[in-house]
Design a protein around this motif. Structure first.
Motif, PDB file in Angstrom:
ATOM      1  N   LEU A 174       0.830  -1.202   0.000  1.00 15.62           N
ATOM      2  CA  LEU A 174       0.000   0.000   0.000  1.00 15.62           C
ATOM      3  C   LEU A 174       0.868   1.257   0.000  1.00 15.62           C
ATOM      4  N   CYS A 175       1.938   1.246   0.758  1.00 10.92           N
ATOM      5  CA  CYS A 175       2.859   2.386   0.781  1.00 10.92           C
ATOM      6  C   CYS A 175       3.470   2.621  -0.601  1.00 10.92           C
ATOM      7  N   ASP A 176       3.836   1.547  -1.270  1.00 11.40           N
ATOM      8  CA  ASP A 176       4.382   1.684  -2.625  1.00 11.40           C
ATOM      9  C   ASP A 176       3.364   2.296  -3.572  1.00 11.40           C
ATOM     10  N   TRP A 177       2.119   1.862  -3.485  1.00 19.73           N
ATOM     11  CA  TRP A 177       1.066   2.403  -4.350  1.00 19.73           C
ATOM     12  C   TRP A 177       0.836   3.882  -4.083  1.00 19.73           C
ATOM     13  N   VAL A 178       0.728   4.234  -2.808  1.00 21.94           N
ATOM     14  CA  VAL A 178       0.505   5.638  -2.452  1.00 21.94           C
ATOM     15  C   VAL A 178       1.653   6.493  -2.973  1.00 21.94           C
ATOM     16  N   THR A 179       2.881   6.035  -2.770  1.00 27.74           N
ATOM     17  CA  THR A 179       4.040   6.783  -3.238  1.00 27.74           C
ATOM     18  C   THR A 179       4.035   6.903  -4.761  1.00 27.74           C
ATOM     19  N   TYR A 180       3.726   5.815  -5.419  1.00 31.96           N
ATOM     20  CA  TYR A 180       3.705   5.818  -6.885  1.00 31.96           C
ATOM     21  C   TYR A 180       2.683   6.815  -7.414  1.00 31.96           C
ATOM     22  N   TYR A 198       5.660  17.980  -1.109  1.00 32.31           N
ATOM     23  CA  TYR A 198       4.270  17.598  -0.875  1.00 32.31           C
ATOM     24  C   TYR A 198       4.081  16.084  -0.948  1.00 32.31           C
ATOM     25  N   VAL A 199       4.902  15.428  -1.758  1.00 30.86           N
ATOM     26  CA  VAL A 199       4.782  13.975  -1.912  1.00 30.86           C
ATOM     27  C   VAL A 199       5.048  13.282  -0.579  1.00 30.86           C
ATOM     28  N   TRP A 200       6.152  13.596   0.072  1.00 29.77           N
ATOM     29  CA  TRP A 200       6.458  12.903   1.326  1.00 29.77           C
ATOM     30  C   TRP A 200       5.454  13.263   2.411  1.00 29.77           C
ATOM     31  N   ARG A 201       4.934  14.482   2.372  1.00 21.88           N
ATOM     32  CA  ARG A 201       3.900  14.858   3.340  1.00 21.88           C
ATOM     33  C   ARG A 201       2.599  14.099   3.068  1.00 21.88           C
ATOM     34  N   GLY A 202       2.305  13.890   1.797  1.00 19.55           N
ATOM     35  CA  GLY A 202       1.118  13.122   1.432  1.00 19.55           C
ATOM     36  C   GLY A 202       1.216  11.673   1.876  1.00 19.55           C
ATOM     37  N   ILE A 203       2.416  11.102   1.742  1.00 21.65           N
ATOM     38  CA  ILE A 203       2.632   9.723   2.194  1.00 21.65           C
ATOM     39  C   ILE A 203       2.364   9.620   3.698  1.00 21.65           C
ATOM     40  N   PHE A 204       2.903  10.570   4.461  1.00 20.08           N
ATOM     41  CA  PHE A 204       2.681  10.557   5.903  1.00 20.08           C
ATOM     42  C   PHE A 204       1.218  10.844   6.251  1.00 20.08           C
ATOM     43  N   ALA A 205       0.551  11.694   5.462  1.00 22.60           N
ATOM     44  CA  ALA A 205      -0.859  11.991   5.722  1.00 22.60           C
ATOM     45  C   ALA A 205      -1.735  10.751   5.527  1.00 22.60           C
ATOM     46  N   VAL A 206      -1.467  10.002   4.465  1.00 26.99           N
ATOM     47  CA  VAL A 206      -2.235   8.769   4.230  1.00 26.99           C
ATOM     48  C   VAL A 206      -1.968   7.768   5.345  1.00 26.99           C
TER      49      VAL A 206
END
Length: 98
Positions: A46-52, A63-71
């Motif tokens: 799931l983490c890989d998908w969110v990051t992708y 914003y990408v790394w913040r989005g990963i942490f937000a999810v």
């Protein structure tokens, strides 16, 4: 460090509760196996998908790394809410407490 401490507490408690809440011993072992299968395999996928998908969105990297942490934070909060709302003491625990 915080994630390690959290997961170090969550896995033993979740597996104990899964095994304790089952009707018989073999179901308890199956429940614990499924818990570790999805917890140890599903989370990284799931983490890989969110990051992708966040990388595909053309957002700036900060914003990408913040989005990963937000999810991840939202899913953790959802897990906490579900744990509080749905967890009940097992019959074995109630019997031992008397």
């Amino acid at each position: 460090i915080i994630t390690g401490i959290g997961m170090g507490g969550e896995y033993p408690l979740a597996s104990t509760h899964s095994a304790d809440s089952s009707e018989n011993k073999s179901d308890g072992a199956k429940n614990v196996a499924l818990l570790y299968l999805f917890g140890s395999g599903g989370g990284p996928i799931l983490c890989d998908w969110v990051t992708y998908f966040l990388e595909l969105s053309s957002l700036p990297p900060y914003y990408v790394w913040r989005g990963i942490f937000a999810v991840g934070s939202a899913l953790s909060l959802l897990g906490l809410i579900l744990r509080v709302m749905t967890t009940q003491n097992s019959a074995q625990f109630e019997k031992a407490a008397k």
